[in-house]
Design a protein around this motif. Structure first.
Motif, PDB file in Angstrom:
ATOM      1  N   GLU A 177      30.391 -18.717  14.155  1.00 43.83           N
ATOM      2  CA  GLU A 177      29.190 -18.017  13.688  1.00 43.83           C
ATOM      3  C   GLU A 177      29.043 -16.641  14.318  1.00 43.83           C
ATOM      4  OE1 GLU A 177      25.669 -20.502  13.572  1.00 43.83           O
ATOM      5  OE2 GLU A 177      26.927 -22.281  13.276  1.00 43.83           O
ATOM      6  N   ASN A 178      30.160 -15.938  14.488  1.00 44.26           N
ATOM      7  CA  ASN A 178      30.035 -14.549  14.939  1.00 44.26           C
ATOM      8  C   ASN A 178      30.881 -13.576  14.109  1.00 44.26           C
ATOM      9  OD1 ASN A 178      32.475 -15.212  15.980  1.00 44.26           O
ATOM     10  ND2 ASN A 178      32.022 -14.708  18.111  1.00 44.26           N
ATOM     11  N   ILE A 179      30.858 -13.775  12.807  1.00 41.67           N
ATOM     12  CA  ILE A 179      31.589 -12.889  11.903  1.00 41.67           C
ATOM     13  C   ILE A 179      31.043 -11.449  12.015  1.00 41.67           C
ATOM     14  CG2 ILE A 179      30.173 -13.369   9.823  1.00 41.67           C
ATOM     15  CD1 ILE A 179      33.932 -12.989   9.633  1.00 41.67           C
ATOM     16  N   ALA A 180      29.785 -11.329  12.441  1.00 44.59           N
ATOM     17  CA  ALA A 180      29.182  -9.996  12.586  1.00 44.59           C
ATOM     18  C   ALA A 180      29.973  -9.139  13.565  1.00 44.59           C
ATOM     19  CB  ALA A 180      27.724 -10.124  13.048  1.00 44.59           C
ATOM     20  N   SER A 181      30.696  -9.775  14.484  1.00 47.85           N
ATOM     21  CA  SER A 181      31.448  -9.015  15.494  1.00 47.85           C
ATOM     22  C   SER A 181      32.751  -8.440  14.934  1.00 47.85           C
ATOM     23  CB  SER A 181      31.780  -9.936  16.679  1.00 47.85           C
ATOM     24  OG  SER A 181      32.683 -10.945  16.240  1.00 47.85           O
ATOM     25  N   GLN A 182      33.099  -8.808  13.719  1.00 45.06           N
ATOM     26  CA  GLN A 182      34.380  -8.390  13.138  1.00 45.06           C
ATOM     27  C   GLN A 182      34.200  -7.199  12.188  1.00 45.06           C
ATOM     28  OE1 GLN A 182      37.490 -10.114  13.609  1.00 45.06           O
ATOM     29  NE2 GLN A 182      36.401 -11.200  15.231  1.00 45.06           N
ATOM     30  N   THR A 183      35.252  -6.397  12.083  1.00 44.51           N
ATOM     31  CA  THR A 183      35.268  -5.320  11.085  1.00 44.51           C
ATOM     32  C   THR A 183      36.451  -5.580  10.164  1.00 44.51           C
ATOM     33  OG1 THR A 183      34.433  -3.818  12.759  1.00 44.51           O
ATOM     34  CG2 THR A 183      35.392  -2.805  10.791  1.00 44.51           C
ATOM     35  N   VAL A 184      36.181  -5.649   8.879  1.00 41.86           N
ATOM     36  CA  VAL A 184      37.285  -5.884   7.945  1.00 41.86           C
ATOM     37  C   VAL A 184      37.933  -4.548   7.596  1.00 41.86           C
ATOM     38  CG1 VAL A 184      37.903  -6.695   5.621  1.00 41.86           C
ATOM     39  CG2 VAL A 184      36.311  -8.020   7.027  1.00 41.86           C
ATOM     40  N   LEU A 185      39.243  -4.480   7.789  1.00 38.94           N
ATOM     41  CA  LEU A 185      39.989  -3.254   7.500  1.00 38.94           C
ATOM     42  C   LEU A 185      40.817  -3.479   6.241  1.00 38.94           C
ATOM     43  CD1 LEU A 185      41.218  -2.621  11.144  1.00 38.94           C
ATOM     44  CD2 LEU A 185      39.337  -1.475   9.957  1.00 38.94           C
ATOM     45  N   THR A 186      40.669  -2.568   5.292  1.00 37.49           N
ATOM     46  CA  THR A 186      41.343  -2.744   4.002  1.00 37.49           C
ATOM     47  C   THR A 186      42.456  -1.728   3.832  1.00 37.49           C
ATOM     48  OG1 THR A 186      39.259  -3.486   3.089  1.00 37.49           O
ATOM     49  CG2 THR A 186      40.934  -2.852   1.502  1.00 37.49           C
ATOM     50  N   ASP A 187      43.584  -2.186   3.325  1.00 35.26           N
ATOM     51  CA  ASP A 187      44.696  -1.305   2.972  1.00 35.26           C
ATOM     52  C   ASP A 187      44.218  -0.404   1.821  1.00 35.26           C
ATOM     53  OD1 ASP A 187      47.154  -0.264   1.913  1.00 35.26           O
ATOM     54  OD2 ASP A 187      48.205  -1.911   2.904  1.00 35.26           O
ATOM     55  N   GLU A 188      44.381   0.885   1.983  1.00 37.32           N
ATOM     56  CA  GLU A 188      43.887   1.828   0.975  1.00 37.32           C
ATOM     57  C   GLU A 188      44.662   1.746  -0.338  1.00 37.32           C
ATOM     58  OE1 GLU A 188      41.182   3.696   0.991  1.00 37.32           O
ATOM     59  OE2 GLU A 188      40.735   2.725   2.914  1.00 37.32           O
TER      60      GLU A 188
END
Ligand code: AMP
Ligand code: GLY
Length: 427
Positions: free
Chosen positions: A320-331
């Motif tokens: 329950e700490n997904i808020a701590s993550q940053t999703v990085l997307t391949d451009e």
């Protein structure tokens, strides 16, 4: 950690491919898996709905994370099963509780949820045997086309779009009185037809916070130019060119936030993926459907476009700490093209030997995911309607599709069929 992944399609091959890239994954088991998942872990012969066998396997193999691919085990309550067993309780299951899975498992439940939480969706009414006559009368008050949806899971076939009042009334009777889709159509949702263009948004939530994953648009019809029968999906592209920043802001504010907050407010435990099928109606997003899992073949391009360690993201969901993550997307853009058995989605033959599978993988921009395959006598053979999902990156979706199409030309099996026109509207 040891991870157990449930499922056997292209989606699961993509999950397996992505998860074994994580240093956190020491051993991956896939139940039951396919010839592709074998490249990344050990396939185990356990049914996805055999919870007792899953329980034994998890305990005997020190499994620390269970990732559920398809909807069936979720709608059958695998999350709740784990919660009900003291020795399983602490092992995170990625996927919602049974209540949460009803967003996909019951169209009526999903509609009630959306109305309650002010999520934009088509106006609707629900009918069953007791008020079948009211349903027939209601149809007469509607302007065709009229959309009928079986309440329960009907293997993707439970939605009918009827051109006339007569057809809609006949189908409603067939569904409710004659069990056209078995128990799934004992209740039917009748809804307003929405005119627009569809796209899909994927959310990973821990029940409080969420991360939005790359968008996708799939191509469900078997024939080029979107003709012929519906399938599970013949290909898809990501990102969706018209899912602009402004559109995604509307989707987040009007759909995602009320959905995640609504689940929490209703006390529905949801730690997993939400697949939101949307219609862009004159620039406004409307929800067509929720699914309680990732899409197939959408996963085969969404996961390759995510640069993060997927296992780390899934552990964060469990904690329950997904808020701590940053999703990085391949451009880069991505596309996947499904290679199907001749005859699919109707009757088709299985067991055809597949050759040329390794050639496309030499191109770093292309990945061949297996969907319906298995190993027989040391050879990879077809074992389903959708056989492979060939995913590629490109500077544009058009370039990505061209790379996948070129790769598919190097793969051979008797009856091979694919759509060459995935992403055609965006050329
Ligand atoms: P579903 O199984 O809910 O995804 O529905 C199958 C397909 O039916 C969708 O992908 C849409 O193309 C279409 N559909 C569902 N609901 C509507 C609606 N209210 N208006 C127009 N098309 C719809
Ligand atoms: N591609 C559609 C689905 O996964 O439901």
């Amino acid at each position: 950690m040891n991870i157990l992944l449930l499922g056997s399609g292209g989606r699961e091959h993509a999950f397996a491919w992505k998860m074994v890239q994580s240093p956190l994954c020491s051993k991956l088991y896939i139940a039951p898996g396919n010839a592709g998942t074998l490249q990344h872990g050990e396939n185990v012969n356990i049914g996805i709905n055999d919870f007792a066998a899953i329980e034994n396997f998890v305990l005997q193999n020190q499994i620390a994370l269970v990732v559920v691919g398809p909807e069936d085990p979720l709608v059958n309550g695998i999350y709740d099963y784990f919660q009900s067993k003291p020795e399983l309780q602490k092992i995170p299951v990625i996927g919602p509780s049974l209540q949460g899975a009803l967003l996909e498992g019951s169209k009526a439940f999903a509609k009630q949820f959306m109305i309650k939480h002010h999520v934009p969706t088509a106006a609707y009414r629900e009918f069953e045997a007791e008020n079948l006559e009211d349903g027939l009368a209601y149809i007469d008050t509607q302007t065709p086309p009229i959309v009928l949806k079986a309440d329960g899971l009907a293997a993707g076939k439970g939605v009918l779009i009827c051109a006339t009042h007569e057809e809609a009334k006949n189908e409603l009777r067939e569904m409710i009185a004659n069990a056209k889709f078995g128990q799934a159509s004992a209740r039917v949702v009748i809804e307003q037809f929405l005119k627009g263009i569809e796209f899909s948004v994927f959310v990973l939530t821990d029940g409080t916070s969420y991360k939005i994953l790359p968008t996708a648009k799939d191509y469900k019809r078997i024939g080029e130019g979107d003709t012929g029968l519906n399938t599970g999906g013949m290909g898809c592209i990501s990102p969706v060119p018209f899912a602009s920043e402004a559109m995604m802001k509307l989707v987040e504010d009007k759909v995602i936030i009320p959905t995640v907050n609504g689940l929490k407010a209703d006390g529905i435990v949801y730690k997993g993926f939400i697949y939101i099928g949307l219609m862009n109606v004159d620039g406004e997003p409307y929800v067509i459907e929720y699914n309680c899992r990732m899409g197939d073949p959408e996963t085969e391009i969404v996961l390759p476009r995510i640069k993060n360690d997927l296992v780390e993201l899934l552990i964060a969901v469990g904690n329950e700490n997904i808020a701590s993550q940053t999703v990085l997307t391949d451009e880069r853009a991505a596309a996947t093209v499904i290679v199907a058995s001749g005859g699919y989605p109707e009757d088709y033959e299985k067991g055809k030997v597949i050759t040329g599978l390794d050639t496309p993988n030499a191109n770093r921009d292309t990945i061949v995911f297996h969907a319906g395959t298995k190993v027989a006598d040391g050879k990879v053979v077809t074992n389903g309607g959708r056989v492979l999902a060939v995913s590629s990156f490109g500077a544009s979706v058009t370039e990505a599709v061209a790379k996948s199409n070129a790769a598919i030309e190097q793969i051979h099996f008797e009856g091979k069929y694919y759509r060459r026109d995935i992403g055609y509207e965006f050329k």
